[in-house]
Scaffold this motif. Sequence first.
Motif: not given
Length: 299
Positions: A230-232, A235-239, A249-250, A260-263
């Motif tokens: 996970t990290t934070t 909003r404009d950094g999600i892409e 997921s986020s 943000v959750r990352v595999y």
Amino acid sequence: MILSLKNVSKTYPNGVKALDNVTININAGMFGLLGPNGAGKSSMMRTIATLQSPDSGSIHLDGLDILNNKIEFRKTLGYLPQEFGVYPKMSAHDLLHYFASLKGITSKAERNAIVDKALEVTNLSDVRNKHVAGYSGGMKQRFGIAQLLLNDPKLIIVDEPTAGLDPAERHRFLNVLREIGTNHIVIFSTHIVDDVKELCTDMAILNGGKILAQATPKQMTAALAGKIWTTTVERDGIEQMQQDFNVISSNYNEDNKLNVRVYGEVSPGDAFAKADPTLEDVYFTTLSNDKFIAATEIA
């Protein structure tokens, strides 16, 4: 008691392949069939219920070939579709008696006992004399369970039963299913991950008409141990995050930033912290990541 599907396929006249070579064994207890809308869940439920015939494959319940013995099989089936109608001016008590008569229960004393038990199990005894058409959504769903219990079915199918229910009604409905799930095969079709997490001892994830994974919720979650990070981000950094990492997921936090959750098999970087996997992680990862599918099959 076991329900077995082998190489079951179904393609509709419009070319949509709803079921693609489905092979699965389902034992007694609560079984969750989890998948997004359009995954083929309702097609699978209708096919098992013999409301439609597959193009190929076989389905057996305790050795009974249900596709070639539909009448015999339906005597042991309880089915609650996504939507069902009721007679508008009949009480739950009278309507259940009517359904019991249709199921061949001719003795009034026997019907009284069966109807009373069904109303008790579904927590509808206090409103037994109220018109079912005036029930809330959750009460109607519980009435649906009451009517399918009348013939003491071996196999119970409930298709998207909590869709549209408020939290209190959903909780009461799940408690009813939990009570009856110990002595029957109950297939619970849903796109709501929490329903499966709270209710089911075994589950499968379906998408594109294919079974992607099958295991217990605990086994599926354990297969992701050490692989969720996970990290934070703003909003404009999600892409950019989605381009660089396997984002599953986020969601927004109280600071209006995105959690943000990352595999990842290893840590994606210093900005990430290891997280305990959830069943929601399993769901999203399975839909998007072939690596996890393979891991689940090994588990």
